[in-house]
Design a protein around this motif. Structure first.
Motif, PDB file in Angstrom:
ATOM      1  N   GLN A 240       0.822  -1.206   0.000  1.00  0.00           N
ATOM      2  CA  GLN A 240       0.000   0.000   0.000  1.00  0.00           C
ATOM      3  C   GLN A 240       0.859   1.259   0.000  1.00  0.00           C
ATOM      4  OE1 GLN A 240      -3.226   0.000  -0.480  1.00  0.00           O
ATOM      5  NE2 GLN A 240      -3.254  -2.238  -0.514  1.00  0.00           N
ATOM      6  N   GLU A 241       1.910   1.248   0.785  1.00  0.00           N
ATOM      7  CA  GLU A 241       2.796   2.410   0.837  1.00  0.00           C
ATOM      8  C   GLU A 241       3.508   2.621  -0.487  1.00  0.00           C
ATOM      9  OE1 GLU A 241       6.736   3.964   3.319  1.00  0.00           O
ATOM     10  OE2 GLU A 241       5.507   2.306   4.100  1.00  0.00           O
ATOM     11  N   ALA A 242       3.903   1.523  -1.129  1.00  0.00           N
ATOM     12  CA  ALA A 242       4.595   1.627  -2.417  1.00  0.00           C
ATOM     13  C   ALA A 242       3.687   2.228  -3.479  1.00  0.00           C
ATOM     14  CB  ALA A 242       5.083   0.250  -2.853  1.00  0.00           C
ATOM     15  N   LEU A 243       2.436   1.758  -3.538  1.00  0.00           N
ATOM     16  CA  LEU A 243       1.498   2.276  -4.536  1.00  0.00           C
ATOM     17  C   LEU A 243       1.110   3.714  -4.245  1.00  0.00           C
ATOM     18  CD1 LEU A 243      -0.804  -0.845  -5.031  1.00  0.00           C
ATOM     19  CD2 LEU A 243       0.996  -0.011  -6.537  1.00  0.00           C
ATOM     20  N   ALA A 244       1.115   4.095  -2.954  1.00  0.00           N
ATOM     21  CA  ALA A 244       0.826   5.482  -2.615  1.00  0.00           C
ATOM     22  C   ALA A 244       1.962   6.405  -3.051  1.00  0.00           C
ATOM     23  CB  ALA A 244       0.589   5.607  -1.107  1.00  0.00           C
ATOM     24  N   ARG A 245       3.188   5.890  -2.990  1.00  0.00           N
ATOM     25  CA  ARG A 245       4.341   6.692  -3.403  1.00  0.00           C
ATOM     26  C   ARG A 245       4.382   6.867  -4.914  1.00  0.00           C
ATOM     27  NH1 ARG A 245      10.254   5.437  -1.039  1.00  0.00           N
ATOM     28  NH2 ARG A 245       9.078   6.083   0.810  1.00  0.00           N
ATOM     29  N   ARG A 246       4.123   5.797  -5.635  1.00  0.00           N
ATOM     30  CA  ARG A 246       4.070   5.873  -7.104  1.00  0.00           C
ATOM     31  C   ARG A 246       3.054   4.849  -7.578  1.00  0.00           C
ATOM     32  NH1 ARG A 246       7.145   7.735 -11.295  1.00  0.00           N
ATOM     33  NH2 ARG A 246       8.806   8.394  -9.894  1.00  0.00           N
ATOM     34  N   SER A 247       1.974   5.329  -8.206  1.00  0.00           N
ATOM     35  CA  SER A 247       0.900   4.436  -8.643  1.00  0.00           C
ATOM     36  C   SER A 247       1.382   3.529  -9.758  1.00  0.00           C
ATOM     37  CB  SER A 247      -0.310   5.245  -9.111  1.00  0.00           C
ATOM     38  OG  SER A 247       0.020   6.008 -10.262  1.00  0.00           O
ATOM     39  N   ALA A 248       0.628   2.451  -9.973  1.00  0.00           N
ATOM     40  CA  ALA A 248       0.996   1.501 -11.023  1.00  0.00           C
ATOM     41  C   ALA A 248       1.013   2.147 -12.411  1.00  0.00           C
ATOM     42  CB  ALA A 248       0.056   0.296 -10.994  1.00  0.00           C
ATOM     43  N   PRO A 249       0.003   2.966 -12.781  1.00  0.00           N
ATOM     44  CA  PRO A 249       0.068   3.613 -14.108  1.00  0.00           C
ATOM     45  C   PRO A 249       1.313   4.484 -14.268  1.00  0.00           C
ATOM     46  CG  PRO A 249      -2.152   3.733 -13.237  1.00  0.00           C
ATOM     47  CD  PRO A 249      -1.286   3.208 -12.127  1.00  0.00           C
ATOM     48  N   SER A 250       1.712   5.202 -13.210  1.00  0.00           N
ATOM     49  CA  SER A 250       2.907   6.036 -13.296  1.00  0.00           C
ATOM     50  C   SER A 250       4.151   5.184 -13.493  1.00  0.00           C
ATOM     51  CB  SER A 250       3.050   6.883 -12.026  1.00  0.00           C
ATOM     52  OG  SER A 250       1.934   7.743 -11.874  1.00  0.00           O
ATOM     53  N   ALA A 251       4.178   4.043 -12.803  1.00  0.00           N
ATOM     54  CA  ALA A 251       5.321   3.143 -12.955  1.00  0.00           C
ATOM     55  C   ALA A 251       5.398   2.580 -14.365  1.00  0.00           C
ATOM     56  CB  ALA A 251       5.232   2.014 -11.933  1.00  0.00           C
ATOM     57  N   ILE A 252       4.239   2.238 -14.938  1.00  0.00           N
ATOM     58  CA  ILE A 252       4.210   1.709 -16.301  1.00  0.00           C
ATOM     59  C   ILE A 252       4.681   2.771 -17.291  1.00  0.00           C
ATOM     60  CG2 ILE A 252       2.678   0.896 -18.136  1.00  0.00           C
ATOM     61  CD1 ILE A 252       0.997  -0.442 -15.957  1.00  0.00           C
ATOM     62  N   GLU A 253       4.208   4.006 -17.110  1.00  0.00           N
ATOM     63  CA  GLU A 253       4.630   5.089 -17.993  1.00  0.00           C
ATOM     64  C   GLU A 253       6.135   5.307 -17.895  1.00  0.00           C
ATOM     65  OE1 GLU A 253       2.318   8.382 -16.747  1.00  0.00           O
ATOM     66  OE2 GLU A 253       0.424   7.593 -17.524  1.00  0.00           O
ATOM     67  N   ARG A 254       6.655   5.215 -16.678  1.00  0.00           N
ATOM     68  CA  ARG A 254       8.098   5.392 -16.501  1.00  0.00           C
ATOM     69  C   ARG A 254       8.875   4.270 -17.175  1.00  0.00           C
ATOM     70  NH1 ARG A 254      11.197   6.153 -10.672  1.00  0.00           N
ATOM     71  NH2 ARG A 254      13.316   6.001 -11.457  1.00  0.00           N
ATOM     72  N   ALA A 255       8.371   3.037 -17.061  1.00  0.00           N
ATOM     73  CA  ALA A 255       9.043   1.908 -17.695  1.00  0.00           C
ATOM     74  C   ALA A 255       9.051   2.058 -19.215  1.00  0.00           C
ATOM     75  CB  ALA A 255       8.369   0.603 -17.293  1.00  0.00           C
ATOM     76  N   ILE A 256       7.906   2.485 -19.779  1.00  0.00           N
ATOM     77  CA  ILE A 256       7.817   2.679 -21.226  1.00  0.00           C
ATOM     78  C   ILE A 256       8.780   3.774 -21.671  1.00  0.00           C
ATOM     79  CG2 ILE A 256       6.302   3.448 -23.082  1.00  0.00           C
ATOM     80  CD1 ILE A 256       3.995   2.099 -21.623  1.00  0.00           C
ATOM     81  N   GLN A 257       8.854   4.868 -20.897  1.00  0.00           N
ATOM     82  CA  GLN A 257       9.749   5.961 -21.233  1.00  0.00           C
ATOM     83  C   GLN A 257      11.200   5.505 -21.184  1.00  0.00           C
ATOM     84  OE1 GLN A 257       8.968   9.065 -22.329  1.00  0.00           O
ATOM     85  NE2 GLN A 257      11.176   9.228 -22.683  1.00  0.00           N
ATOM     86  N   ALA A 258      11.524   4.688 -20.162  1.00  0.00           N
ATOM     87  CA  ALA A 258      12.889   4.184 -20.038  1.00  0.00           C
ATOM     88  C   ALA A 258      13.253   3.302 -21.220  1.00  0.00           C
ATOM     89  CB  ALA A 258      13.048   3.421 -18.727  1.00  0.00           C
TER      90      ALA A 258
END
Length: 267
Positions: A240-258
């Motif tokens: 819960q703390e991890a998803l609050a820090r960075r949501s799953a959609p934001s993580a996916i967008e970051r992975a795609i950008q990387a």
């Protein structure tokens, strides 16, 4: 002339009266026609809205079901690969704990060829590393010779193995924030603890492989923190703390950008 003027005046009155009467007759029709047109337009509009809404619901449900099925297939693939890796490594400590050469080396404290012996096993199973610890928790043989002499008496894979009679699986968080995974088992001869055999499992290779996908993946212990994740900032945190820090959609967008950045660099 007077008669003609009177005649034209009378005729004009008759024409104006006829036009007025005709206008009065047409006005209700126009009003009725406008109301019907408005009703028809409203009906068409409501039908269009209803059609769009129902179509959107059907397409959304179909897309959601398709996405769920694909996610379940990928989840089965990811988990299957990890389970296969763990199972392959889990049987090694039991085999090595009963190896006569290793038992002899621990008994005689002669470890000159023990590391070479461990190297022959690591090549076969593909483990990250194999360590042999003596009864004091000191590394006396290892596939990575730079680790010889390390003291691991307080690490979970040694402490838990000494306390258990079976193979144990442990995780340990390094100072740099990543986790190590290991199977370990005590080496015993004549009911005497001689040492502990440790097989480190390379699960972080899966995390590296996930870096190029468009999914947000986490691996966590049942009641503990996240151990592996596509988003490195999640590792070590409760879900819960991890998803609050960075949501799953934001993580996916970051992975795609990387991934796009890597493509540009490679080009």
């Amino acid at each position: 002339v007077a008669c003609l003027s009177d005649a034209f005046g009378h005729l004009n009155s008759i024409v104006m009266s006829a036009v007025t009467n005709q206008s009065d007759a047409i006005a209700p029709r126009v009003a009725n026609l406008s109301w019907r047109v408005r009703f028809a337009l409203l009906t068409i509009f409501m039908l269009a809205v209803g059609t769009v809404y129902i179509t959107n619901q059907l397409l959304t449900a179909r897309f959601t079901q398709s996405t769920l099925q694909r996610a379940q297939l990928r989840l089965a693939l990811y988990s299957g690969n990890m389970v296969s890796e763990l199972q392959r490594n889990s049987i090694v400590p039991r085999l090595l704990a009963s190896d006569a050469e290793l038992i002899g080396a621990l008994s005689s404290k002669d470890y000159q060829i023990t590391s070479q012996r461990l190297l022959s096993f690591v090549d076969e199973i593909g483990a990250a590393a194999i360590l042999l610890l003596d009864a004091d928790g000191r590394v006396v043989a290892a596939t990575d010779r730079s680790r010889l002499g390390e003291t691991q008496r307080n690490l979970p894979h040694f402490v838990d193995a000494v306390r258990a009679s079976q193979t144990v699986f442990t995780t340990h968080k390094q100072d740099i924030g990543v986790y190590d995974f290991a199977y370990s088992r005590q080496v015993v001869a004549n009911n005497t603890l001689l040492g502990v055999i440790v097989v480190e499992v390379d699960l972080r290779k899966f995390q590296s492989a996930w870096a190029g996908i468009s999914d947000a993946v986490i691996v966590s212990s049942p009641k503990g923190p996240i151990l592996l994740a596509t988003e490195k900032s999640w590792v070590g945190l409760p879900e819960q703390e991890a998803l609050a820090r960075r949501s799953a959609p934001s993580a996916i967008e970051r992975a795609i950008q990387a991934t796009q950045d890597w493509t540009v660099l490679l080009a």
